[in-house]
Design a protein around this motif. Structure first.
Motif, PDB file in Angstrom:
ATOM      1  N   TRP A   1      -1.407   2.868  10.132  1.00  0.00           N
ATOM      2  CA  TRP A   1      -0.024   2.388  10.181  1.00  0.00           C
ATOM      3  C   TRP A   1       0.722   2.889  11.406  1.00  0.00           C
ATOM      4  O   TRP A   1       1.609   2.206  11.925  1.00  0.00           O
ATOM      5  CB  TRP A   1       0.713   2.781   8.906  1.00  0.00           C
ATOM      6  CG  TRP A   1       0.076   2.254   7.661  1.00  0.00           C
ATOM      7  CD1 TRP A   1      -0.424   2.981   6.613  1.00  0.00           C
ATOM      8  CD2 TRP A   1      -0.161   0.883   7.318  1.00  0.00           C
ATOM      9  NE1 TRP A   1      -0.948   2.168   5.661  1.00  0.00           N
ATOM     10  CE2 TRP A   1      -0.805   0.860   6.055  1.00  0.00           C
ATOM     11  CE3 TRP A   1       0.094  -0.332   7.956  1.00  0.00           C
ATOM     12  CZ2 TRP A   1      -1.176  -0.318   5.423  1.00  0.00           C
ATOM     13  CZ3 TRP A   1      -0.279  -1.513   7.326  1.00  0.00           C
ATOM     14  CH2 TRP A   1      -0.899  -1.500   6.084  1.00  0.00           C
TER      15      TRP A   1
ATOM     16  N   GLU B   1      -6.149  -8.643   3.249  1.00  0.00           N
ATOM     17  CA  GLU B   1      -6.633  -7.414   3.864  1.00  0.00           C
ATOM     18  C   GLU B   1      -5.619  -6.827   4.839  1.00  0.00           C
ATOM     19  O   GLU B   1      -5.690  -5.654   5.196  1.00  0.00           O
ATOM     20  CB  GLU B   1      -7.953  -7.684   4.601  1.00  0.00           C
ATOM     21  CG  GLU B   1      -9.083  -8.175   3.708  1.00  0.00           C
ATOM     22  CD  GLU B   1      -9.091  -9.684   3.572  1.00  0.00           C
ATOM     23  OE1 GLU B   1      -8.073 -10.318   3.916  1.00  0.00           O
ATOM     24  OE2 GLU B   1     -10.107 -10.226   3.128  1.00  0.00           O
TER      25      GLU B   1
ATOM     26  N   PRO C   1       0.834  -1.204   0.000  1.00  0.00           N
ATOM     27  CA  PRO C   1       0.000   0.000   0.000  1.00  0.00           C
ATOM     28  C   PRO C   1       0.871   1.258   0.000  1.00  0.00           C
ATOM     29  O   PRO C   1       1.856   1.339   0.743  1.00  0.00           O
ATOM     30  CB  PRO C   1      -0.788  -0.120   1.307  1.00  0.00           C
ATOM     31  CG  PRO C   1      -0.724  -1.559   1.685  1.00  0.00           C
ATOM     32  CD  PRO C   1       0.590  -2.058   1.176  1.00  0.00           C
ATOM     33  N   GLN C   2       0.506   2.226  -0.815  1.00  0.00           N
ATOM     34  CA  GLN C   2       1.286   3.461  -0.875  1.00  0.00           C
ATOM     35  C   GLN C   2       1.208   4.234   0.440  1.00  0.00           C
ATOM     36  O   GLN C   2       2.144   4.949   0.802  1.00  0.00           O
ATOM     37  CB  GLN C   2       0.799   4.322  -2.039  1.00  0.00           C
ATOM     38  CG  GLN C   2       1.061   3.694  -3.398  1.00  0.00           C
ATOM     39  CD  GLN C   2       2.532   3.337  -3.584  1.00  0.00           C
ATOM     40  OE1 GLN C   2       3.404   4.213  -3.577  1.00  0.00           O
ATOM     41  NE2 GLN C   2       2.813   2.050  -3.761  1.00  0.00           N
ATOM     42  N   THR C   3       0.097   4.076   1.159  1.00  0.00           N
ATOM     43  CA  THR C   3       0.006   4.736   2.464  1.00  0.00           C
ATOM     44  C   THR C   3       1.032   4.173   3.434  1.00  0.00           C
ATOM     45  O   THR C   3       1.597   4.906   4.256  1.00  0.00           O
ATOM     46  CB  THR C   3      -1.400   4.558   3.052  1.00  0.00           C
ATOM     47  OG1 THR C   3      -1.750   3.155   3.046  1.00  0.00           O
ATOM     48  CG2 THR C   3      -2.423   5.344   2.260  1.00  0.00           C
TER      49      THR C   3
ATOM     50  N   LEU D   1      -2.720  -6.032   4.332  1.00  0.00           N
ATOM     51  CA  LEU D   1      -1.932  -5.001   3.664  1.00  0.00           C
ATOM     52  C   LEU D   1      -2.840  -4.085   2.856  1.00  0.00           C
ATOM     53  O   LEU D   1      -2.545  -3.718   1.726  1.00  0.00           O
ATOM     54  CB  LEU D   1      -0.877  -5.641   2.757  1.00  0.00           C
ATOM     55  CG  LEU D   1       0.235  -6.398   3.488  1.00  0.00           C
ATOM     56  CD1 LEU D   1       1.154  -7.102   2.503  1.00  0.00           C
ATOM     57  CD2 LEU D   1       1.057  -5.441   4.356  1.00  0.00           C
ATOM     58  N   SER D   2      -3.950  -3.685   3.454  1.00  0.00           N
ATOM     59  CA  SER D   2      -4.885  -2.785   2.788  1.00  0.00           C
ATOM     60  C   SER D   2      -4.490  -1.338   3.043  1.00  0.00           C
ATOM     61  O   SER D   2      -3.762  -1.028   3.992  1.00  0.00           O
ATOM     62  CB  SER D   2      -6.316  -3.035   3.293  1.00  0.00           C
ATOM     63  OG  SER D   2      -6.409  -2.710   4.670  1.00  0.00           O
ATOM     64  N   GLU D   3      -4.979  -0.456   2.194  1.00  0.00           N
ATOM     65  CA  GLU D   3      -4.591   0.954   2.259  1.00  0.00           C
ATOM     66  C   GLU D   3      -5.102   1.670   3.508  1.00  0.00           C
ATOM     67  O   GLU D   3      -4.537   2.664   3.933  1.00  0.00           O
ATOM     68  CB  GLU D   3      -5.114   1.688   1.017  1.00  0.00           C
ATOM     69  CG  GLU D   3      -4.406   1.347  -0.271  1.00  0.00           C
ATOM     70  CD  GLU D   3      -3.075   2.077  -0.422  1.00  0.00           C
ATOM     71  OE1 GLU D   3      -2.728   2.861   0.470  1.00  0.00           O
ATOM     72  OE2 GLU D   3      -2.398   1.849  -1.429  1.00  0.00           O
ATOM     73  N   ASP D   4      -6.192   1.172   4.083  1.00  0.00           N
ATOM     74  CA  ASP D   4      -6.887   1.963   5.093  1.00  0.00           C
ATOM     75  C   ASP D   4      -6.503   1.625   6.533  1.00  0.00           C
ATOM     76  O   ASP D   4      -7.169   2.030   7.471  1.00  0.00           O
ATOM     77  CB  ASP D   4      -8.405   1.819   4.921  1.00  0.00           C
ATOM     78  CG  ASP D   4      -8.870   0.368   4.998  1.00  0.00           C
ATOM     79  OD1 ASP D   4      -7.989  -0.521   5.104  1.00  0.00           O
ATOM     80  OD2 ASP D   4     -10.090   0.139   4.962  1.00  0.00           O
ATOM     81  N   ARG D   5      -5.417   0.902   6.731  1.00  0.00           N
ATOM     82  CA  ARG D   5      -4.995   0.600   8.093  1.00  0.00           C
ATOM     83  C   ARG D   5      -4.318   1.806   8.742  1.00  0.00           C
ATOM     84  O   ARG D   5      -3.767   2.676   8.059  1.00  0.00           O
ATOM     85  CB  ARG D   5      -4.046  -0.603   8.122  1.00  0.00           C
ATOM     86  CG  ARG D   5      -4.717  -1.913   7.765  1.00  0.00           C
ATOM     87  CD  ARG D   5      -3.826  -3.101   8.028  1.00  0.00           C
ATOM     88  NE  ARG D   5      -3.513  -3.273   9.449  1.00  0.00           N
ATOM     89  CZ  ARG D   5      -2.868  -4.308   9.959  1.00  0.00           C
ATOM     90  NH1 ARG D   5      -2.443  -5.277   9.149  1.00  0.00           N
ATOM     91  NH2 ARG D   5      -2.630  -4.404  11.249  1.00  0.00           N
TER      92      ARG D   5
END
Length: 239
Positions: free
Chosen positions: A124, A116, A56-58, A118-122
């Motif tokens: 971090w 999930e 994820p880019q985030t 490694l999803s974007e919306d975690r």
């Protein structure tokens, strides 16, 4: 548990012998490791074998910020200026890396971590504990000797993340085909890092007197060169 990067402007390509090891050991290399911190918090360490585009880019942006902050502190890395985001992505994740995350089942999001995880919306800042990469320390005929760089995120210091990542490093490095590990510059006053490597069976194989001008020392600090044989060696942690 920061460790010391080599010159970030240099690039060593994956040697053919290591590419063969990667293919032959692919199931083991790509399988995440489940473990716990000393507090009992469950953690999964995810291998990254397909480059930064697989993350994820985030997450990458978060780790780049953390890395840049560590450079700005001026206590653990030799560089005086942090690298740009694009350079960081390729440098850290371009060959083989691992990301350590708190399990989703622990945070209540899912019962079993899967894609999930490694999803974007975690979140971090709360759920990413650290990362490390593994790559050859030297080119060509010496490329079976590896080096690694470690980054523990700021919010989880002193929770045993460094030890967890150190053990994972000793699991993955031999599977990747490496025979020996060398850390080129471990600053002597980075006591926590030195203790971790000693507990994991590493030896001091050299010293560079007065190697570093660090922000946390008025005097020049010696750098230790730390090494370990990766062939037929069990990980024995000294208490």
């Amino acid at each position: 548990m920061p460790a010391i990067l080599e010159d970030p402007s240099t690039t060593i390509s994956t040697p053919p012998s290591l590419s063969l090891s990667l293919k032959s050991n692919l199931p083991q290399i790509t399988t995440p490791i489940k473990t716990t911190l000393k507090s009992g918090v469950p953690v999964t360490l995810y291998p990254v074998t397909s480059g930064p585009s697989s993350l994820p880019q985030t997450l990458i942006r978060f780790l780049h910020r953390e890395f840049s902050t560590e450079i700005e502190r001026g206590c653990t890395y030799p560089m005086e200026e942090a690298m740009g985001a694009e350079r960081f992505k390729e440098y850290w994740f371009g060959m083989f890396a691992v990301v350590a995350l708190i399990d989703l089942d622990y945070s209540g999001a899912l019962s079993e971590p899967g894609n999930e995880a490694l999803s974007e919306d975690r979140d971090w800042e709360k759920e990413c504990l650290g990362t490390f990469y593994v790559k050859p320390n030297y080119p060509g005929r010496c490329s079976h000797v590896c080096n690694a760089g470690f980054l523990t995120t700021g919010a989880v210091r002193n929770q045993g993340v460094g030890m967890v990542m150190g053990k994972a490093y000793l699991h993955f490095a031999p599977l990747l085909g490496y025979k020996y590990s060398v850390f080129n510059l471990v600053f002597e006053n980075n006591v926590a890092s030195v203790k971790i490597w000693e507990k994991l069976g590493f030896d001091v194989i050299g010293r560079v007197p007065g190697a570093a001008r660090l922000a946390n020392s008025e005097k020049l600090v010696d750098a230790l060169i730390i090494g370990k044989d990766l062939v037929d060696k069990e990980v024995v942690v000294e208490e």
